[in-house]
Enzyme design. Structure first.
Site, PDB file in Angstrom:
ATOM      1  N   THR A   7       6.590  26.673   4.375  1.00  0.00           N
ATOM      2  CA  THR A   7       5.361  25.960   4.058  1.00  0.00           C
ATOM      3  C   THR A   7       4.156  26.746   4.536  1.00  0.00           C
ATOM      4  O   THR A   7       3.169  26.911   3.804  1.00  0.00           O
ATOM      5  CB  THR A   7       5.379  24.580   4.740  1.00  0.00           C
ATOM      6  N   LYS A  33       3.110  29.641   2.393  1.00  0.00           N
ATOM      7  CA  LYS A  33       2.286  29.322   1.215  1.00  0.00           C
ATOM      8  C   LYS A  33       0.809  29.303   1.565  1.00  0.00           C
ATOM      9  O   LYS A  33      -0.031  29.789   0.795  1.00  0.00           O
ATOM     10  CB  LYS A  33       2.693  27.961   0.656  1.00  0.00           C
ATOM     11  N   SER A  83      13.635   5.503 -13.967  1.00  0.00           N
ATOM     12  CA  SER A  83      12.580   6.255 -14.634  1.00  0.00           C
ATOM     13  C   SER A  83      12.546   7.706 -14.159  1.00  0.00           C
ATOM     14  O   SER A  83      12.509   8.643 -14.964  1.00  0.00           O
ATOM     15  CB  SER A  83      11.234   5.570 -14.348  1.00  0.00           C
ATOM     16  N   SER A  84      12.577   7.877 -12.836  1.00  0.00           N
ATOM     17  CA  SER A  84      12.470   9.234 -12.294  1.00  0.00           C
ATOM     18  C   SER A  84      13.674  10.084 -12.641  1.00  0.00           C
ATOM     19  O   SER A  84      13.540  11.270 -12.960  1.00  0.00           O
ATOM     20  CB  SER A  84      12.326   9.178 -10.771  1.00  0.00           C
ATOM     21  N   ARG A 144       1.954   1.178  14.871  1.00  0.00           N
ATOM     22  CA  ARG A 144       1.817   0.968  13.436  1.00  0.00           C
ATOM     23  C   ARG A 144       2.124  -0.474  13.110  1.00  0.00           C
ATOM     24  O   ARG A 144       2.780  -1.173  13.869  1.00  0.00           O
ATOM     25  CB  ARG A 144       2.810   1.852  12.674  1.00  0.00           C
ATOM     26  N   HIS A 155      13.362  12.004   2.969  1.00  0.00           N
ATOM     27  CA  HIS A 155      12.710  13.248   3.284  1.00  0.00           C
ATOM     28  C   HIS A 155      12.490  14.140   2.057  1.00  0.00           C
ATOM     29  O   HIS A 155      11.373  14.594   1.824  1.00  0.00           O
ATOM     30  CB  HIS A 155      13.337  14.013   4.451  1.00  0.00           C
ATOM     31  N   HIS A 160       0.845  -1.191   0.000  1.00  0.00           N
ATOM     32  CA  HIS A 160       0.000   0.000   0.000  1.00  0.00           C
ATOM     33  C   HIS A 160       0.884   1.246   0.000  1.00  0.00           C
ATOM     34  O   HIS A 160       0.709   2.153  -0.826  1.00  0.00           O
ATOM     35  CB  HIS A 160      -0.923  -0.002   1.224  1.00  0.00           C
ATOM     36  N   TRP A 186       7.458   0.045   3.454  1.00  0.00           N
ATOM     37  CA  TRP A 186       7.822   0.767   2.237  1.00  0.00           C
ATOM     38  C   TRP A 186       9.220   1.341   2.361  1.00  0.00           C
ATOM     39  O   TRP A 186       9.836   1.697   1.374  1.00  0.00           O
ATOM     40  CB  TRP A 186       6.811   1.882   1.927  1.00  0.00           C
ATOM     41  N   TYR A 219       8.792  15.891  -0.123  1.00  0.00           N
ATOM     42  CA  TYR A 219       8.580  17.173  -0.802  1.00  0.00           C
ATOM     43  C   TYR A 219       8.360  16.976  -2.286  1.00  0.00           C
ATOM     44  O   TYR A 219       7.613  17.715  -2.920  1.00  0.00           O
ATOM     45  CB  TYR A 219       9.725  18.141  -0.496  1.00  0.00           C
ATOM     46  N   SER A 250      -1.781  26.307  -6.894  1.00  0.00           N
ATOM     47  CA  SER A 250      -1.441  27.685  -7.260  1.00  0.00           C
ATOM     48  C   SER A 250      -1.915  28.050  -8.656  1.00  0.00           C
ATOM     49  O   SER A 250      -1.901  29.218  -9.019  1.00  0.00           O
ATOM     50  CB  SER A 250       0.067  27.902  -7.156  1.00  0.00           C
ATOM     51  N   GLU A 299      11.999  13.110  -0.661  1.00  0.00           N
ATOM     52  CA  GLU A 299      10.938  12.407  -1.381  1.00  0.00           C
ATOM     53  C   GLU A 299       9.557  12.932  -0.997  1.00  0.00           C
ATOM     54  O   GLU A 299       8.689  13.092  -1.861  1.00  0.00           O
ATOM     55  CB  GLU A 299      11.033  10.904  -1.078  1.00  0.00           C
ATOM     56  N   HIS A 350      14.817  13.504  11.437  1.00  0.00           N
ATOM     57  CA  HIS A 350      13.653  13.578  12.317  1.00  0.00           C
ATOM     58  C   HIS A 350      12.812  12.310  12.191  1.00  0.00           C
ATOM     59  O   HIS A 350      11.886  12.110  12.951  1.00  0.00           O
ATOM     60  CB  HIS A 350      12.811  14.833  12.064  1.00  0.00           C
ATOM     61  N   HIS A 351      13.157  11.456  11.240  1.00  0.00           N
ATOM     62  CA  HIS A 351      12.507  10.153  11.171  1.00  0.00           C
ATOM     63  C   HIS A 351      13.172   9.162  12.107  1.00  0.00           C
ATOM     64  O   HIS A 351      12.770   8.014  12.172  1.00  0.00           O
ATOM     65  CB  HIS A 351      12.586   9.612   9.738  1.00  0.00           C
ATOM     66  N   ASP A 381       7.431  20.364 -27.258  1.00  0.00           N
ATOM     67  CA  ASP A 381       7.571  19.063 -26.600  1.00  0.00           C
ATOM     68  C   ASP A 381       8.638  19.249 -25.536  1.00  0.00           C
ATOM     69  O   ASP A 381       9.041  20.357 -25.256  1.00  0.00           O
ATOM     70  CB  ASP A 381       7.951  17.956 -27.587  1.00  0.00           C
TER      71      ASP A 381
END
Lengths: 639, 106, 225
Positions: free
Chosen positions: A334, A337, A175-176, A456, A259, A81, A145, A263, A274, A261, A308-309, A110
């Site tokens: 953040t 915004k 790919s990315s 969890r 981290h 998931h 994950w 963002y 926006s 990731e 912080h993780h 293009d």
């Protein structure tokens, strides 16, 4: 406007022998709009698949002590998931918008490397299938994950499950990265004359920041995965505690990637919001400059908060403090915004279209997720929160309430541009409200069960701990989400053929993509326009809206492309050939190169079932196929 | 006037003389690095910082002159410096985070 | 409003915002990602420095429990040679690019041997590839002698991190050598003209970067204890 005539199909390209319809035309396409559509469909499929996995989880957890699925299968479900939603749904949904929208927003025909673009898509879809199919054989990744080693080393995870995970992610990383190089080059080098960086639409700006995050973060997880792959297949010692390895190495490397990731997951949605809020407030975005700079700050600071993780692993007071401070700091750009979005709407003529509802939904729900995020940033507080459902609540508010809401808003907003037809607004309203209520019903109670200590990743829980009510509420909320999403699927499928026809400018928006037909012809712009402000179309059609924004006069700019013309709405109707615009050739080589990569990785799997020579043969054939295809690709002309 | 996509390769170029000197300097610095490795200086606390400075100098010279970042469009300088800064900060941060972690073997 | 404008054939090249070629921008973005790739490998090597439980070790001797004595395994004199070769290969690369760029410049009145040597792109592309291959030869020698001396990728933390780091670097050199040989083949087949300067430049940027990574590795792995 609401006629029932068929919307024009994608305008025919030069290479008529590949056709404009049919499976082959899709396999060989190098058109960014088609590739964007492929990403959209595929990602929505994986979104549903990941949703089903969540549905089974919530079914299991609705009541205490259930055994709908085994503990082992439960591990596969929550792992897949998360992995599916992050890597196969949200990121590719963002990619769908990068692909479709960036060239249109900057006035290009293009992306910089159309074939590389196709390659990125094929690697994604094949890699996604590589990682997803195993669950039907009870062999899906099952280490979370985030795949912490040493749990995911052979010693503790001896089956094929983690192999699929390691290699699947490695494939998706290719790919990315390829796409990131493509979009960086496109945004830097293919903007229409007059479109300075500070005149780019906000979506393109946020996308630009995201590409740099991809370029800098993915290599780190690539190496973390290489170490795990080598440990699992070649007996190296990177995560082997008995050899002196550090159990925190994986965690640090993973989160240095992980981290940024998150963002990567949220900034595109921010960009879409926006675009949405100004359009439906009929006002320019408030504080454009600040929005750009805060996006850049978030991207940059995002590399300094990762530990912080890891507040509970014992890094020491110094490390904990530093990362707590940087994490609190990142809340500032953040939060800025949020205020700018509110100010954008303030005093505007609001139209509550479905896209607008989703946009406003993001502003509210992301704020809630952000507040719980700030709560985690204090290490002592986090010691209670970490590894509980309190964290699950936080990230679902920012990912579902944030990314998904923003993306759905983008879908409703841009569906007319992509297909030439509107999504039904009534069904859209049902979709939004049912999902909004469902989402809150699912995830808000998790703050409570988390605070009450529910961990969890537990496949079941005992009664009498105070968790039952909240879990039941979450599971009922999930049912609502399923219903809301089903309404969306019906809307999506029906509107493709039966939706109301959309004109160029479906919503009265201000940016370049709305100046060309819906759907756009394959060459996008018959004539590249000169851009003189941030809202070229409003300048043309509603100059009162942009009176307060800096402009330059068209002829005060040096037009460096002799073929660029003043900004105007295009009416289409001509083919690329008639206009003398060279179009890239469709080609199957990117798809074959992608297939070759999957084959190479698949070969390794045979090592873990004792067939070493088969592994060598398969991997080698994949490598030969890859090199050969690459050679053919690089020596054939683009157009 | 119109620079249609053709990389207008720097108006200034390092000359053959400059390339020769760059090569000589790189060789000399490498020689010094290897030489001091074999002298008692290698036990001094200044050994490591000296090596790091010498290598950094070689790094910068190759990037500025051979990769002609010095002569090219400023864009490339930005495209390289950003990632380089983040890379070096990450290495530094990771080293600090692991500096005192010694484990008993399980 | 879309009038049919007569366009020249696509030879007229595409408009770009910066006047720079797409591929040059892309290679620098790629180099940025490589900075992070090697930063991760180097960080891991440095983190695990001195933490291997068993030897062989890079800079110190080690006696195994069964009494076998292992010398410090790194060979600085030999690796200095390969380092020097790789460093000089960057000079060859730079000369190759210059030769291609200056191909159509007017020739001097008297063509000396020195001029002919400097202006031969085939010579310098070949030299770069040869020096790169020499570096790889040294690496192969180093790897096989380490294995003979008892250090494999599985032996300890040092073996794992050393072989992976230098192996990844070597793989990058290998790709570079193949790239150079491809350019050399093109030069032999149809000749490289100043219009090809860009593709040679891109190869050169990649090559120099690989060299620069080795500068870091040589110092951090070999010279620093």
């Amino acid at each position: 406007m609401a006629t029932t005539a068929a919307a024009p199909a994608f305008a025919p390209g030069k290479a008529a022998e590949y056709g404009t319809s049919g499976v082959w035309s899709w396999i060989t396409t190098v058109d960014h709009k088609r590739i964007g559509a492929l990403y959209l469909y595929t990602a929505l499929f994986f979104f549903l698949f990941g949703g089903i996995e969540a549905g089974i989880i919530r079914w299991q957890l609705a009541l205490p002590n259930q055994h709908v699925v085994s503990a082992e299968m439960y591990n596969q479900l929550f792992t897949m998931h998360g992995t599916t939603m992050i890597f196969l749904a949200v990121m590719p949904l963002s990619a769908a918008f990068f692909n479709f929208l960036i060239p249109l927003q900057i006035g290009a025909r293009d992306v910089a490397f159309p074939r590389l673009n196709a390659f990125s898509y094929w690697v994604y879809v094949l890699g996604g299938l590589f990682m997803t199919i195993p669950i039907f054989f009870n062999a899906a990744p099952n280490g979370g994950w985030f795949g912490y080693a040493p749990l995911t080393t052979m010693q503790f995870s001896g089956g094929l499950n983690i192999d699929f995970w390691v290699m699947g992610l490695q494939i998706l990383g290719i790919s990315s990265l390829a796409a990131a190089f493509n979009f960086i080059t496109t945004i830097i080098n293919m903007r229409a004359p007059g479109m300075t960086l500070m005149r780019m639409p906000m979506f393109t700006w946020m996308a630009f920041v995201v590409q740099f995050l991809l370029v800098l973060a993915f290599p780190v997880i690539t190496i973390a995965l290489v170490f795990l792959l080598f440990d699992r297949f070649f007996g190296t010692n990177f995560y082997a505690i008995a050899a002196g390895a550090d159990p925190l190495l994986w965690q640090h490397l993973f989160w240095v990637f992980g981290h940024p990731e998150v963002y990567i997951l949220i900034l595109p949605a921010f960009g879409l919001v926006s675009e949405i809020l100004p359009t439906y407030s009929r006002k320019p975005l408030f504080g454009y400059n600040v929005m750009v700079y805060s996006g850049i700050m978030i991207g940059f600071l995002g590399f300094g908060v990762w530990a912080h993780h890891m507040f509970s692993v014992g890094m020491g007071a110094m490390a904990d403090t530093i990362f707590a401070l940087t994490t609190m700091l990142i809340g500032i750009p953040t939060g800025v915004k949020i205020f700018n979005w509110i100010a954008t709407m303030w005093g505007g003529q609001i139209r509550f279209t479905t896209a607008m509802k989703f946009g406003i939904g993001l502003v509210g729900l992301f704020t809630i997720g952000g507040i719980s995020g700030v709560m985690h940033s204090s290490p002592p507080a986090d010691l209670q929160q970490t590894d509980t459902y309190f964290i699950v609540a936080h990230f679902h508010y920012v990912l579902f309430g944030g990314s998904i809401m923003g993306i759905f808003g983008g879908i409703y907003h841009y569906f007319p541009k992509i297909t030439g037809r509107y999504l039904d607004e009534k069904l859209g309203s049902w979709h939004f409200w049912i999902n909004f209520i469902g989402m809150n019903l699912t995830f808000f109670p998790m703050h409570y069960s988390g605070m009450l200590g529910m961990p969890r990743r537990v496949y079941t829980y005992d009664s009498g701990q105070g968790w039952e009510t909240f879990n039941l509420m979450s599971s009922i909320g999930t049912v609502l989400i399923v219903i809301g999403t089903a309404i969306f699927v019906v809307n999506f499928l029906r509107s493709r053929k039966h939706g109301a026809i959309a004109p160029n400018d479906a919503w009265g928006a201000g940016t370049l993509e709305w100046s060309i037909p819906s759907p756009p012809p394959d060459y996008n712009f018959a004539e590249i326009p000169v851009v003189t402000s941030r809202y070229p179309l409003w300048d043309l059609k509603s100059p009162d809206k942009t009176a307060g924004i800096a402009h330059s006069a068209p002829d005060s700019l040096t037009i460096t492309d002799a073929h660029a013309v003043p900004m105007h709405e295009e009416t289409g109707g001509k083919t690329a050939a008639q206009l003398g615009i060279p179009m890239p050739f469709p080609t199957v080589k990117p798809a074959i190169a992608a297939l070759a990569i999957i084959v190479m990785f698949s070969g390794l799997l045979f090592m873990h079932v004792g067939k070493f020579s088969v592994a060598m043969a398969v991997t080698l054939s994949g490598a030969v196929l890859f090199v050969g295809t690459l050679y053919a690709w690089l020596t054939s002309p683009l157009e | 006037m119109s620079d249609h996509g053709h990389a207008d390769h720097a108006h200034e170029h390092p000359t053959w003389k400059q390339y020769k000197w760059v090569a000589i300097i790189l060789g000399v610095i490498t020689g010094i690095e290897v030489w001091i490795y074999y002298t008692p200086f290698k036990d001094s606390p200044y050994f490591v910082p000296t090596l790091l400075i010498l290598s950094a100098t070689k790094f910068v010279i190759v990037v500025m002159f051979y990769m002609h970042l010095k002569y090219d469009h400023k864009l490339f300088r930005a495209l390289f410096t950003g990632p380089l800064l983040i890379a070096m900060s990450t290495i530094a941060a990771l080293l600090f985070l692991f500096i005192n972690r010694h484990h008993a073997v399980v | 409003m879309a009038t049919a404008v007569a366009h020249e054939p696509h030879e007229h090249a595409h408009y770009t915002t910066t006047g720079l070629d797409h591929r040059k921008i892309a290679i620098w973005a790629f180099i940025g990602s490589e900075c992070m790739l090697f930063a991760s490998l180097i960080s891991t090597y440095l983190i695990y420095k001195g933490r291997s439980i068993v030897g062989p070790f890079p800079h110190e001797a080690w006696t195994s429990p069964d009494g076998h004595v292992f010398k410090p395994i790194l060979n600085i004199p030999v690796t200095s040679q390969s380092t020097f070769v790789l460093l000089m290969s960057s000079l060859a690369m730079v000369l190759a690019l210059a030769a291609v760029e200056n191909r159509n410049k007017p020739k001097p009145a008297r063509i000396t041997l020195g001029y002919r040597i400097l202006s031969s792109s085939r010579l310098w592309l070949g030299m770069t590839a040869l020096m790169g291959a020499t570096f790889l030869g040294y690496q192969a020698f180093e790897f096989t002698s380490f294995v003979h001396e008892g250090l494999t990728i599985r032996t300890n933390l040092f073996g794992s991190s050393f072989f992976t780091l230098t192996g990844f670097h070597g793989a990058h050199v290998t790709v570079g050598v193949l790239w150079l040989l491809t350019l050399l083949a093109i030069d032999f087949k149809r000749g490289l003209t100043p219009k090809d300067a860009l593709i040679v430049d891109i190869c050169a940027l990649y090559w120099h970067f690989v060299d620069v990574v080795w500068i870091a590795i040589f110092t951090l792995v070999y010279l620093i204890k």
